[in-house]
Design a protein around this motif. Structure first.
Motif, PDB file in Angstrom:
ATOM      1  N   HIS A  87       0.814  -1.223   0.000  1.00  0.00           N
ATOM      2  CA  HIS A  87       0.000   0.000   0.000  1.00  0.00           C
ATOM      3  C   HIS A  87       0.842   1.265   0.000  1.00  0.00           C
ATOM      4  O   HIS A  87       0.314   2.358  -0.107  1.00  0.00           O
ATOM      5  CB  HIS A  87      -0.895   0.032   1.242  1.00  0.00           C
ATOM      6  CG  HIS A  87      -1.940  -1.022   1.222  1.00  0.00           C
ATOM      7  ND1 HIS A  87      -2.844  -1.132   0.205  1.00  0.00           N
ATOM      8  CD2 HIS A  87      -2.207  -2.034   2.079  1.00  0.00           C
ATOM      9  CE1 HIS A  87      -3.636  -2.161   0.437  1.00  0.00           C
ATOM     10  NE2 HIS A  87      -3.260  -2.731   1.567  1.00  0.00           N
ATOM     11  N   ILE A  88       2.145   1.103   0.151  1.00  0.00           N
ATOM     12  CA  ILE A  88       2.962   2.296   0.370  1.00  0.00           C
ATOM     13  C   ILE A  88       3.728   2.688  -0.899  1.00  0.00           C
ATOM     14  O   ILE A  88       3.565   3.778  -1.417  1.00  0.00           O
ATOM     15  CB  ILE A  88       3.950   2.055   1.547  1.00  0.00           C
ATOM     16  CG1 ILE A  88       3.178   1.653   2.816  1.00  0.00           C
ATOM     17  CG2 ILE A  88       4.801   3.287   1.789  1.00  0.00           C
ATOM     18  CD1 ILE A  88       2.319   2.721   3.419  1.00  0.00           C
ATOM     19  N   TYR A 106      15.571  -4.661  -6.424  1.00  0.00           N
ATOM     20  CA  TYR A 106      16.029  -5.829  -5.652  1.00  0.00           C
ATOM     21  C   TYR A 106      15.995  -7.059  -6.545  1.00  0.00           C
ATOM     22  O   TYR A 106      15.204  -7.123  -7.501  1.00  0.00           O
ATOM     23  CB  TYR A 106      15.070  -6.111  -4.493  1.00  0.00           C
ATOM     24  CG  TYR A 106      15.002  -5.088  -3.390  1.00  0.00           C
ATOM     25  CD1 TYR A 106      16.084  -4.860  -2.547  1.00  0.00           C
ATOM     26  CD2 TYR A 106      13.817  -4.381  -3.153  1.00  0.00           C
ATOM     27  CE1 TYR A 106      16.001  -3.942  -1.511  1.00  0.00           C
ATOM     28  CE2 TYR A 106      13.722  -3.459  -2.115  1.00  0.00           C
ATOM     29  CZ  TYR A 106      14.821  -3.246  -1.296  1.00  0.00           C
ATOM     30  OH  TYR A 106      14.729  -2.340  -0.257  1.00  0.00           O
ATOM     31  N   ASN A 149       2.526  -9.683   6.115  1.00  0.00           N
ATOM     32  CA  ASN A 149       2.735  -9.450   4.677  1.00  0.00           C
ATOM     33  C   ASN A 149       4.111  -8.874   4.348  1.00  0.00           C
ATOM     34  O   ASN A 149       4.406  -8.612   3.192  1.00  0.00           O
ATOM     35  CB  ASN A 149       1.609  -8.610   4.070  1.00  0.00           C
ATOM     36  CG  ASN A 149       1.574  -7.184   4.590  1.00  0.00           C
ATOM     37  OD1 ASN A 149       2.512  -6.722   5.239  1.00  0.00           O
ATOM     38  ND2 ASN A 149       0.497  -6.477   4.320  1.00  0.00           N
ATOM     39  N   ASN A 150       4.938  -8.716   5.351  1.00  0.00           N
ATOM     40  CA  ASN A 150       6.318  -8.325   5.082  1.00  0.00           C
ATOM     41  C   ASN A 150       7.293  -9.475   5.311  1.00  0.00           C
ATOM     42  O   ASN A 150       8.498  -9.266   5.498  1.00  0.00           O
ATOM     43  CB  ASN A 150       6.691  -7.086   5.885  1.00  0.00           C
ATOM     44  CG  ASN A 150       6.077  -5.842   5.269  1.00  0.00           C
ATOM     45  OD1 ASN A 150       5.903  -5.766   4.040  1.00  0.00           O
ATOM     46  ND2 ASN A 150       5.727  -4.873   6.097  1.00  0.00           N
ATOM     47  N   LEU A 173       8.282 -13.039   3.262  1.00  0.00           N
ATOM     48  CA  LEU A 173       8.024 -13.917   2.119  1.00  0.00           C
ATOM     49  C   LEU A 173       8.034 -15.354   2.633  1.00  0.00           C
ATOM     50  O   LEU A 173       8.962 -15.776   3.324  1.00  0.00           O
ATOM     51  CB  LEU A 173       9.085 -13.726   1.034  1.00  0.00           C
ATOM     52  CG  LEU A 173       9.156 -12.329   0.412  1.00  0.00           C
ATOM     53  CD1 LEU A 173      10.267 -12.267  -0.647  1.00  0.00           C
ATOM     54  CD2 LEU A 173       7.818 -11.922  -0.198  1.00  0.00           C
ATOM     55  N   ASP A 211      10.590  -5.263   3.016  1.00  0.00           N
ATOM     56  CA  ASP A 211      10.009  -3.960   3.357  1.00  0.00           C
ATOM     57  C   ASP A 211      10.785  -3.271   4.481  1.00  0.00           C
ATOM     58  O   ASP A 211      10.275  -3.079   5.593  1.00  0.00           O
ATOM     59  CB  ASP A 211       8.527  -4.139   3.736  1.00  0.00           C
ATOM     60  CG  ASP A 211       7.740  -2.850   3.536  1.00  0.00           C
ATOM     61  OD1 ASP A 211       8.374  -1.792   3.372  1.00  0.00           O
ATOM     62  OD2 ASP A 211       6.494  -2.913   3.559  1.00  0.00           O
TER      63      ASP A 211
END
Ligand code: ADP
Ligand code: MG
Ligand code: MG
Length: 371
Positions: free
Chosen positions: A32-33, A116, A226-227, A229, A242
């Motif tokens: 979202h950022i 990345y 959600n940060n 994997l 993130d």
């Protein structure tokens, strides 16, 4: 932030040291950022994928310091993972340098871009599918803390000053209350009292830190599921991503924020408080995973205060929502007029529930320490 000007893509892509022949670029993920894209290159029969991101400079007004933090931490993680016999291309973010040898590129609109290596065969979960997902995120954030235990945290930039200084959040709350710009204070006396009754508690962690009883650590400051994997095949947590909010801080901030968000039985803005509870099983799953991995580098004082961290971060977040409600919804985006109040109420309900389960929280920490 201005929308990304797509006409700039070819010139942006060629600024990075990507390997192979450019194939294409697509918006990626559900962050979202930042504006996130996957970029595909081909080298012989191989496909090389990369993540290309424009940093949200409305949210992060000091992208240069932010990137210095990201460079410092990812470099350190790369070597720590290599030493530990892990796979540094998969277990940490790897920045791709620009052709000028920098780690970010500024486009002609002033947008800050970075890239990345793409970490393949992983999934990003918005909500835990089960307890095991939450436990895995705890192990990943625990590993982040373990690997960075000897990093000189004081050399990182404090990109958002006083971010988790809870007494300072109380001061901001009192200012908004005094001003009462929207005349909303009368409607929320109960919530205001809830905060004021806990004013003294808000000092506990900053006081321990000032007395040198809690060490300064590298903190992530956005320790949501959600940060992390997650490996698509095994379901194991692979990599913490993130890193925009990496700063010096207290390990308890990261632990507490994970619990605040992940151990609730309902959404952050659930208006029906009967659905909002603090789930002790989820607290245990996270505490267990976190201590299994980070336990050996955490001090006794840090471990002793894990429940305090959970309650502090939840209270602090509720204070921030209530402050924004009183100030007229200027910081957090809202979809309806009472959303910040709903959010504050869920956090206070969780705090209250933690207070009722306080002894059980400490028992859980006791059960999983020193294993
Ligand atoms: P935001 O701050 O907007 O959440 P993130 O850095 O979390 O930005 O990236 C957004 C999404 O992109 C992540 O949720 C994840 O799904 C994906 N992503 C980010 N970095 C990588 C990576 N190196 N490899 C694979 N996917 C990634
Ligand atoms: Mg993210
Ligand atoms: Mg983010």
């Amino acid at each position: 932030m201005k929308p990304v000007n797509k006409a700039l893509f070819p010139s942006i892509v060629e600024k990075f040291q990507f390997d192979g022949q450019f194939v294409g670029l697509l918006p990626y993920g559900s962050g979202h950022i930042n504006d996130t894209y996957s970029v595909i290159f081909q080298m012989d029969e191989h496909i090389n994928r990369y993540i290309l991101q424009r940093i949200n400079t409305d949210v992060f007004c000091n992208p240069v310091e932010l990137m210095e933090n990201v460079v410092g931490v990812t470099r350190y993680l790369h070597s720590a993972i290599t030493k530990a016999g892990g796979d540094p291309k998969r277990e940490t973010l790897n920045l791709i340098p620009t052709v000028d040898g920098s780690y970010y590129y500024v486009d002609e609109q002033g947008g800050y871009w970075r890239a990345y290596l793409f970490i393949e065969n992983t999934v990003t979960l918005q909500r835990a599918r089960n307890k095991a997902d939450f436990y895995e995120s705890a192990r990943s954030f625990g590993r982040f803390q373990l690997l960075l235990a000897d990093y000189p945290a004081e050399t990182l930039h404090e990109t958002i000053p006083l971010f988790h200084n809870t007494p300072n959040r109380i001061l901001q709350f009192q200012e908004a209350l005094q001003a009462d710009k929207k005349g909303r204070a009368d409607k929320v006396r109960k919530e205001i009292d809830f905060v004021l009754e806990r004013e003294e508690f808000t000092h506990v962690l900053v006081d321990l830190q000032a007395q040198g009883k809690l060490p300064l650590r590298v903190t992530h400051n956005d320790t949501k599921l959600n940060n992390v994997l997650i490996d698509a095949g095994t379901g194991l947590g692979i990599c913490v991503i993130d890193l925009d909010t990496v700063m010096p801080g207290l390990s308890l901030n990261d632990f507490g924020d994970s619990i605040r968000f992940g151990a609730s039985t309902a959404a952050e803005d659930e208006p029906d408080l009967s659905k909002v509870n603090f789930d002790l099983d989820l607290f245990e799953a996270y505490t267990q995973g976190y201590l299994e991995v980070a336990g050996k580098v955490l001090t006794d004082a840090e471990i002793d205060n894990l429940p305090v961290g959970a309650k502090m971060l939840t209270l602090e977040c509720g204070i921030r929502f209530l402050t924004d409600y009183l100030a007229g919804d200027i910081y957090f985006k809202t979809a309806h007029p009472n959303q910040n109040l709903d959010r504050a109420r869920t956090q206070f309900k969780l705090v209250q529930d933690m207070e009722e389960k306080w002894d059980a929280m400490f028992d859980i920490v006791k059960k999983h320490r020193n294993k």
